[in-house]
Write an enzyme that holds these catalytic residues in place. Structure first.
Site, PDB file in Angstrom:
ATOM      1  CE1 TYR A 154       9.357  -5.101   4.920  1.00 17.35           C
ATOM      2  CE2 TYR A 154       9.731  -5.711   2.243  1.00 17.35           C
ATOM      3  CZ  TYR A 154      10.027  -5.669   4.071  1.00 17.35           C
ATOM      4  OH  TYR A 154      11.454  -6.227   3.629  1.00 17.35           O
ATOM      5  CG  ASP A 172       8.157   0.464  -2.856  1.00 14.53           C
ATOM      6  OD1 ASP A 172       9.244   0.175  -3.903  1.00 14.53           O
ATOM      7  OD2 ASP A 172       9.379   0.310  -2.136  1.00 14.53           O
ATOM      8  CE  LYS A 213      10.419  -7.734  -4.455  1.00 10.92           C
ATOM      9  NZ  LYS A 213      10.676  -8.305  -3.421  1.00 10.92           N
TER      10      LYS A 213
HETATM   11  N1  PLP Z   1      10.032  -2.343  -1.252  1.00  8.13           N
HETATM   12  C1  PLP Z   1       8.764  -3.186  -1.939  1.00  8.13           C
HETATM   13  C2  PLP Z   1       7.901  -2.840  -2.647  1.00  8.13           C
HETATM   14  C3  PLP Z   1       8.808  -4.221  -2.161  1.00  8.13           C
HETATM   15  O1  PLP Z   1       8.167  -5.800  -2.177  1.00  8.13           O
HETATM   16  C4  PLP Z   1      10.365  -4.751  -1.653  1.00  8.13           C
HETATM   17  C5  PLP Z   1      10.921  -5.920  -1.148  1.00  8.13           C
HETATM   18  O2  PLP Z   1       9.497  -7.434  -1.561  1.00  8.13           O
HETATM   19  C6  PLP Z   1      11.213  -4.003  -1.378  1.00  8.13           C
HETATM   20  C7  PLP Z   1      10.567  -2.835  -0.975  1.00  8.13           C
HETATM   21  C8  PLP Z   1      12.219  -3.747  -0.163  1.00  8.13           C
HETATM   22  O3  PLP Z   1      12.697  -5.174  -0.989  1.00  8.13           O
HETATM   23  P1  PLP Z   1      14.864  -5.483  -0.635  1.00  8.13           P
HETATM   24  O4  PLP Z   1      13.558  -6.847  -0.215  1.00  8.13           O
HETATM   25  O5  PLP Z   1      15.262  -5.696  -1.079  1.00  8.13           O
HETATM   26  O6  PLP Z   1      15.168  -5.308   0.590  1.00  8.13           O
END
Ligand code: PLP
Length: 451
Positions: free
Chosen positions: A154, A249, A281
């Site tokens: 994700y 990511d 985060k």
């Molecule tokens: N990338 C990863 C690996 C994530 O776990 C998340 C959210 O949980 C995101 C991107 C998206 O971040 P946000 O919720 O701050 O938009």
């Protein structure tokens, strides 16, 4: 003797939460600002949280829970950490947003550059924005259009990345949700995770069109599914050979799986380096801050230095960057040692209690991050993760909640600890596990009976 009424969804003692939930649903879709908070996957009433301190949440009904979500990752030091609070309070006294450059954003950028292999960073307000901007930059830099991602990873709710795999391995993806047109995912290829042959096949077929491959450095969004040894290095190398950018990511793993994120565990030892990285985060210290960064020559393609447009009214916000900077400065080796040992204690007790109750399970880790699957392992990809018994997890979740432990309300999430999870918090978790395992076992035998 009186018997408590059956309470399959653990709603006893939640009257204020329930009333708020009813009010919320009139004015907020599903009553929540992000879907997983609604408890749809486990049933019952979401707890509305009044306050949090250290490892503990207090809901509006006055019930306390050991928090194993930590705001879905950010609260590495625990809630309301006094030094982070003090830094934020001091920063707020000087105004909250200027729309002009500030000291804390420079210092936070320097801290991230010092901890990771990136040369430069651009701040944004969410991981979604960071992922969206990084693939735009990769396309702008390479002049190519195709993006490769993995099923079960994700990267926020970016249209092009909300895609599920089409019928064949090397087919372009179909939208994963209504509202995303086919044209938005038509240039996205989705592959099974940890599958080298699938990666080789798409590069063989589409290599000269691939702008970037984006992957969670260690996936945490299908539960924790670590890359097999050498997998990230293999991805970095195949991208390099084909002139595509390798984007990791680390929104979830960054400064949490380890001090340098998952890169510090795998990349630093195996010798691979991403071209771009995505952060969020922990680096926002509980405020809306995220970033993407990478090689200087790639980052210099961003406006105003280069032609690729990217911007944000609140990007690099002084309060958010102050909180992130205070958090990262306090995130010392001792914090990660604590997460490791607390995690080891909890994982061992989870395994022991589930085994005693006869519930099939596997606990998987990536650095200090871990999750529990209610299926036999190993879980290597999204298809494996999907075999988890979500009905058993729902029963487990509610038994834990009743015992004062707040697990993620979904079977496909990591369990997040913090530096503030002390002996009392850990003991509360350990004490709750046997009954929760028994509840999961009961749910499984009920499922078998009704088959
Ligand atoms: N990338 C990863 C690996 C994530 O776990 C998340 C959210 O949980 C995101 C991107 C998206 O971040 P946000 O919720 O701050 O938009």
């Amino acid at each position: 003797m009186t018997h408590a009424a059956p309470d399959p969804h653990g709603t006893a003692g939640t009257s204020v939460s329930r009333a708020l939930y009813d009010r919320a649903r009139h004015v907020i879709p599903g009553g929540v600002s992000s879907p997983v908070r609604a408890f749809n996957a486990v049933g019952g009433t979401p707890r509305f949280i009044r306050s949090a301190a250290g490892a503990w949440l207090t809901d509006v009904d006055g019930r306390e829970y050991v928090d194993l979500i930590c705001s879905w990752g950010p609260m590495l030091l625990g809630h309301a950490h006094p030094e982070v609070q003090a830094a934020v309070t001091e920063a707020i006294s000087r105004g909250t947003s200027y729309g002009a450059p500030t000291v804390p954003e420079v210092e936070l950028a320097e801290e991230i550059v010092a901890r990771t292999p990136v040369d430069r960073v651009r701040f944004v307000s969410s991981g979604t924005e960071a992922a969206m901007s990084s693939i735009r930059l990769a396309r702008g830099y390479t002049g190519r259009d195709v993006v490769v991602k993995f099923a079960g990873c994700y990267h926020g709710h970016v249209d092009a990345l909300l895609a599920s795999a089409g019928s064949g391995l090397a087919t372009f993806a179909v939208p994963g949700t209504p509202g995303v047109p086919e044209s938005a995912t038509a240039l996205t290829l989705v592959l099974p995770y940890n599958d080298r042959a699938a990666v080789e096949a798409v590069f063989a077929e589409h290599g000269d069109r691939i702008a970037c491959l984006v992957t969670e450095a260690a996936p945490g969004n299908m539960g924790v599914v670590p890359p097999e040894p050498g997998f990230n290095g293999f991805l970095a190398e195949i991208c390099r050979r084909n002139g595509a950018l390798f984007i990791t990511d680390e929104v979830m793993t960054g400064f949490r799986a380890g001090k340098q994120g998952y890169w510090g565990i795998d990349g630093a030892t195996e010798g691979w380096t991403p071209d771009l990285m995505i952060f969020g985060k922990v680096m926002g210290g509980g405020f809306p801050a995220a970033a993407f960064g990478g090689r200087a020559d790639v980052m210099s393609h961003l406006a105003p230095e280069g032609p690729v447009y990217q911007a944000g009214t609140l990007s690099g916000n002084p309060i958010a960057t102050t909180a992130g900077l205070a958090t990262l400065r306090l995130a010392t080796d001792e914090v990660y040692d604590h997460l490791t040992s607390a995690g080891d204690t909890i994982k061992a007790a989870v395994v022991e209690s589930l085994a005693a109750a006869g519930v099939p399970h596997v606990v998987q880790s990536a650095g200090t991050m871990f999750s529990v699957f209610f299926t036999e392992g190993p879980v290597r990809d999204f298809a494996d993760a999907s075999r988890t018994d979500s009905a058993a997890y729902a029963a487990y979740f509610h038994a834990m909640l009743d015992a004062g432990v707040y697990l993620p309300p979904s079977a496909y999430e990591a369990w997040f600890l913090s530096a503030a999870h002390d002996d009392r918090a850990i003991q509360t978790i350990l004490d709750a596990l046997p009954a929760a395992a028994a509840a999961a076992a009961a749910a499984q035998s009920q499922t078998k009976e009704t088959r």
